[in-house]
Design an enzyme around this catalytic site. Structure first.
Site, PDB file in Angstrom:
ATOM      1  N   TYR A 139       0.932  -1.117  -0.077  1.00 22.98           N
ATOM      2  CA  TYR A 139      -0.073   0.043  -0.046  1.00 22.98           C
ATOM      3  C   TYR A 139       0.693   1.099  -0.010  1.00 22.98           C
ATOM      4  O   TYR A 139       1.516   1.654   0.712  1.00 22.98           O
ATOM      5  CB  TYR A 139      -1.341   0.277   1.326  1.00 22.98           C
ATOM      6  CG  TYR A 139      -1.808   1.045   1.126  1.00 22.98           C
ATOM      7  CD1 TYR A 139      -3.549   0.790   0.253  1.00 22.98           C
ATOM      8  CD2 TYR A 139      -1.983   2.657   1.836  1.00 22.98           C
ATOM      9  CE1 TYR A 139      -4.295   1.501   0.025  1.00 22.98           C
ATOM     10  CE2 TYR A 139      -2.570   2.854   1.076  1.00 22.98           C
ATOM     11  CZ  TYR A 139      -4.167   2.900   1.171  1.00 22.98           C
ATOM     12  OH  TYR A 139      -5.322   3.981   0.787  1.00 22.98           O
TER      13      TYR A 139
ATOM     14  N   TYR B 204     -11.245  -4.841   6.611  1.00 21.84           N
ATOM     15  CA  TYR B 204     -11.279  -3.385   7.232  1.00 21.84           C
ATOM     16  C   TYR B 204     -11.148  -3.312   8.371  1.00 21.84           C
ATOM     17  O   TYR B 204     -10.128  -1.915   9.309  1.00 21.84           O
ATOM     18  CB  TYR B 204     -12.151  -2.679   6.160  1.00 21.84           C
ATOM     19  CG  TYR B 204     -11.641  -1.728   5.236  1.00 21.84           C
ATOM     20  CD1 TYR B 204     -10.548  -2.528   3.681  1.00 21.84           C
ATOM     21  CD2 TYR B 204     -12.974  -0.493   4.682  1.00 21.84           C
ATOM     22  CE1 TYR B 204     -10.945  -2.467   2.951  1.00 21.84           C
ATOM     23  CE2 TYR B 204     -12.493  -0.722   3.021  1.00 21.84           C
ATOM     24  CZ  TYR B 204     -11.754  -1.744   2.249  1.00 21.84           C
ATOM     25  OH  TYR B 204     -11.915  -1.017   1.253  1.00 21.84           O
TER      26      TYR B 204
HETATM   27  C1  LIG Z   1      -9.860   2.324  -0.174  1.00 20.81           C
HETATM   28  S1  LIG Z   1     -11.114   2.470  -0.747  1.00 20.81           S
HETATM   29  C2  LIG Z   1     -11.381   1.397  -1.799  1.00 20.81           C
HETATM   30  C3  LIG Z   1     -11.411   1.455  -3.651  1.00 20.81           C
HETATM   31  C4  LIG Z   1     -12.861   1.886  -3.547  1.00 20.81           C
HETATM   32  N1  LIG Z   1     -13.615   1.421  -4.456  1.00 20.81           N
HETATM   33  C5  LIG Z   1     -13.060   3.383  -4.872  1.00 20.81           C
HETATM   34  O1  LIG Z   1     -13.846   3.184  -5.948  1.00 20.81           O
HETATM   35  O2  LIG Z   1     -11.973   3.991  -4.975  1.00 20.81           O
HETATM   36  C6  LIG Z   1     -12.582   2.066   0.761  1.00 20.81           C
HETATM   37  C7  LIG Z   1     -13.810   2.979  -0.611  1.00 20.81           C
HETATM   38  O3  LIG Z   1     -14.711   1.704  -1.043  1.00 20.81           O
HETATM   39  C8  LIG Z   1     -16.194   1.279  -0.210  1.00 20.81           C
HETATM   40  N2  LIG Z   1     -16.023   0.000  -0.164  1.00 20.81           N
HETATM   41  C9  LIG Z   1     -14.857  -1.145  -0.163  1.00 20.81           C
HETATM   42  N3  LIG Z   1     -14.999  -2.319   0.236  1.00 20.81           N
HETATM   43  C10 LIG Z   1     -17.111  -1.486   0.618  1.00 20.81           C
HETATM   44  C11 LIG Z   1     -18.034  -2.594   0.580  1.00 20.81           C
HETATM   45  N4  LIG Z   1     -17.631  -3.644   1.301  1.00 20.81           N
HETATM   46  N5  LIG Z   1     -19.120  -2.234   0.936  1.00 20.81           N
HETATM   47  C12 LIG Z   1     -19.681  -1.132   0.689  1.00 20.81           C
HETATM   48  N6  LIG Z   1     -18.481  -0.018   0.100  1.00 20.81           N
HETATM   49  C13 LIG Z   1     -16.687  -0.472  -0.136  1.00 20.81           C
HETATM   50  C14 LIG Z   1     -15.682   2.383   0.347  1.00 20.81           C
HETATM   51  O4  LIG Z   1     -16.074   3.603  -0.049  1.00 20.81           O
HETATM   52  C15 LIG Z   1     -15.049   2.849   1.163  1.00 20.81           C
HETATM   53  O5  LIG Z   1     -14.928   3.944   1.674  1.00 20.81           O
END
Ligand SMILES: C[S@@+](CC[C@H](N)C(=O)[O-])C[C@H]1O[C@@H](n2cnc3c(N)ncnc32)[C@H](O)[C@@H]1O
Length: 573
Positions: free
Chosen positions: A433, A533
């Site tokens: 990361y 997470y």
């Molecule tokens: C590190 S980012 C992961 C990448 C992100 N999905 C993006 O489009 O850039 C983390 C965010 O992804 C979304 N996310 C990740 N895992 C999720 C899950 N299991 N359910 C809902 N939202 C999720 C949430 O908005 C979270 O704040």
């Protein structure tokens, strides 16, 4: 607890300098004692000082404080916005991505900070790991000094556009123009189709109409919204007269006599293909290299290419000062490290045995040992100073870089996600990361400025409480603007990956180490990669109604990514 104990028992709350000077014997702690760090073990082992230990000793004698103070750690954990528990595992979470935090008490300075990386002159240093140039005055640990360890599939170093690269050459369409464009292709405005040298050249060669009434300006009124499919020559701009041919309302125009218009039919598909190609090219140039591909729509692709830069090392922000390479020690095992004696490894907590995280399979692949997969211990890899650094030593894994082809794709409701394009075996390293390393103060400010937005903050707080190292002076990795493909990994309540902290300087620098993703089971090709997470989830706690809802779809889904612990009075942790 037992996993942490691996780390904790290695660590002693006594002052390392005192131990090294022989003034007090190394102390052992029980597994459930307060968190202490590895350094005391280092001291313990240093009593028969190897040449490397001598170096450590001189480090301490030079006033480098590695002493521990377990008391300070507890309060630090309590006040942590990035992890509210005392459990070290908490430090693994992608803090705000999991909880778009709604904390309002922070200062407003974050809005500036958020944009600070736009200005190259104030860019933080990039820590190099032997990939690409490393003329920067600061570096993190040994990565800068080991050209011999070149990852087999390195990502190219990012090339940041000069500040003026987004110019008026292709202006954003007005609201009326935008309405007119829809449902036509939306790739032309500068936001979605970032401009650069190539576009400037096109403008110079009259690709865009200009008005001269108030000096030469792009005449927005007549800027066309569609682009003809250009010939190869036009794309390459091999001849000065060549320019992108434009059309308005389906009527082809001829840019100049020296560049005759193409006779190919203009279709939405051809335009889309052209823009997609341009965007991919830009992403590859500035970003992820051949090993990260994208399966996302053009608009997202364009947005990403304008607002995100791939990096393959940490970028050190203001106030982040790594311990210099001069303090780095190396083992003298030879070309292949002996897991029984290698001085780069950390001791087990309750014995003098060394923690060996990796094993080499018959196939030649080096993976995490099965018995290590469930542990919460830190990995200590050999450094660039080791004699084995130039060989294929099993204890250099993350330093060899990513070996897996990955694809960013659209998961739908969970936003973008990451999947592997080839099978990954249990224990295999995926990637680290990466991102900007910033101070906690800056992270707080950025978070406040990004209220209700997912953020990509990840605390480096594994060793908090060690010596003078407190939560307040810990660092945070922000992968939002600069990051690796791992920044797209979503949460799952039944994940297939986990993050393990890895030191490549035997914890000489306790505030800077790496966050490495490993597969915790065999993963078939084209499977989404996920991690937990909130790995210390206590199932007996209520779901926080303010938390981000989890959409992982697993049978035992907890229903939330993360409790919103920063909200005042919230007691869902
Ligand atoms: C590190 S980012 C992961 C990448 C992100 N999905 C993006 O489009 O850039 C983390 C965010 O992804 C979304 N996310 C990740 N895992 C999720 C899950 N299991 N359910 C809902 N939202 C999720 C949430 O908005 C979270 O704040």
């Amino acid at each position: 607890m037992e996993i942490i104990a691996n780390l904790r028992l290695c660590l002693q709350p006594t002052d390392l300098a005192t131990q090294l000077n022989g003034l007090s014997p190394p102390m052992k702690k029980e597994a459930d004692s307060s968190a202490v760090t590895f350094v005391s073990t280092l001291a313990h082992r240093a009593q028969s000082l190897s040449p490397q230990k001598q170096k450590q000793k001189s480090l301490l004698q030079a006033g480098f404080n590695l002493s521990t103070d377990s008391d300070s750690s507890s309060s630090a954990y309590q006040h942590s916005p990035y992890h509210s528990g005392r459990d070290k595992e908490r430090s693994f979470r992608v803090v705000s991505s999991a909880i778009p935090q709604k904390r309002k008490s922070q200062s407003a300075e974050g809005s500036d900070l958020n944009d600070s990386s736009d200005d190259d002159s104030s860019q933080p240093f990039i820590i190099q790991n032997g990939i690409g140039s490393s003329s920067k005055p600061q570096s993190f640990s040994s990565f800068e000094k080991k050209p011999a360890i070149v990852p087999k599939t390195p990502s190219p170093q990012p090339q940041f556009p000069p500040p003026d690269s987004v110019s008026v050459v292709i202006p954003s369409p007005s609201a009326a123009q935008r309405r007119q464009m829809q449902p036509e292709y939306k790739g032309i405005c500068e936001r979605y189709f970032p401009t650069g040298q190539e576009e400037r050249l096109k403008a110079q060669h009259r690709a865009y109409p200009i008005t001269t009434s108030n000096g030469p300006k792009v005449n927005k009124k007549v800027v066309p919204f569609t682009v003809t499919k250009p010939t190869e020559k036009e794309i390459g701009l091999k001849k000065p007269g060549n320019s992108l041919l434009l059309q308005r309302s389906g009527i082809p125009s001829h840019a100049s006599a020296s560049s005759p218009a193409t006779t190919e039919p203009i279709t939405q598909a051809s335009i889309a293909r052209f823009l997609r190609r341009k965007l991919r090219k830009k992403l590859k140039r500035t970003c992820g290299g051949p090993d990260t591909v994208f399966d996302i729509d053009d608009e997202r692709l364009a947005d990403l290419s304008a607002n995100f830069f791939f990096v393959s090392e940490y970028r050190l922000g203001p106030g982040v000062s790594p311990v210099g390479d001069d303090f780095l020690a190396g083992c003298d095992c030879g070309t292949t490290c002996d897991p029984r004696t290698c001085t780069c490894l950390i001791d087990e907590e309750d014995s003098n045995e060394l923690i060996v995280a990796y094993e080499r399979l018959e196939s030649g692949k080096v993976v995490l040992r099965k018995d290590f997969l469930d542990r919460k211990a830190m990995i200590s890899e050999c450094s660039s100073r080791c004699l084995c650094a130039k060989s294929d030593c099993w204890n250099h894994v993350i330093q060899r870089g990513r070996q897996v082809r990955l694809e960013v794709f659209d998961t739908g409701e969970r936003g973008l996600g990451l999947r592997c394009l080839e099978p990954v075996i249990m224990g295999q390293f995926i990637d680290c990361y990466f991102g900007e390393v910033i101070t906690k103060k800056d992270a707080d400010a950025r978070e406040s400025a990004n209220e209700n937005q997912p953020s990509y903050l990840f605390s480096l707080d594994w060793l908090i409480g060690n010596g003078d190292h407190t939560y307040e002076d810990s660092y945070v990795v922000d992968g939002q603007k600069f990051g690796a493909a791992t920044r797209f990994i979503n949460h799952s309540c039944n994940p297939n990956c986990k993050i393990i902290p890895v030191s490549i300087n035997r914890l000489t620098d306790q505030r800077l180490y790496y966050l490495a993703f490993f597969a915790i089971r065999d993963i078939p090709a084209n499977t989404e990669l996920t991690f937990d997470y909130h790995p210390n989830w206590d199932g007996s706690k209520q779901v926080d109604p303010n938390a981000v809802k989890c959409l992982c779809g697993e049978k035992d889904c907890r229903g939330q990514l993360w409790p919103n612990t920063r909200k005042k009075g919230n007691n869902y942790e």
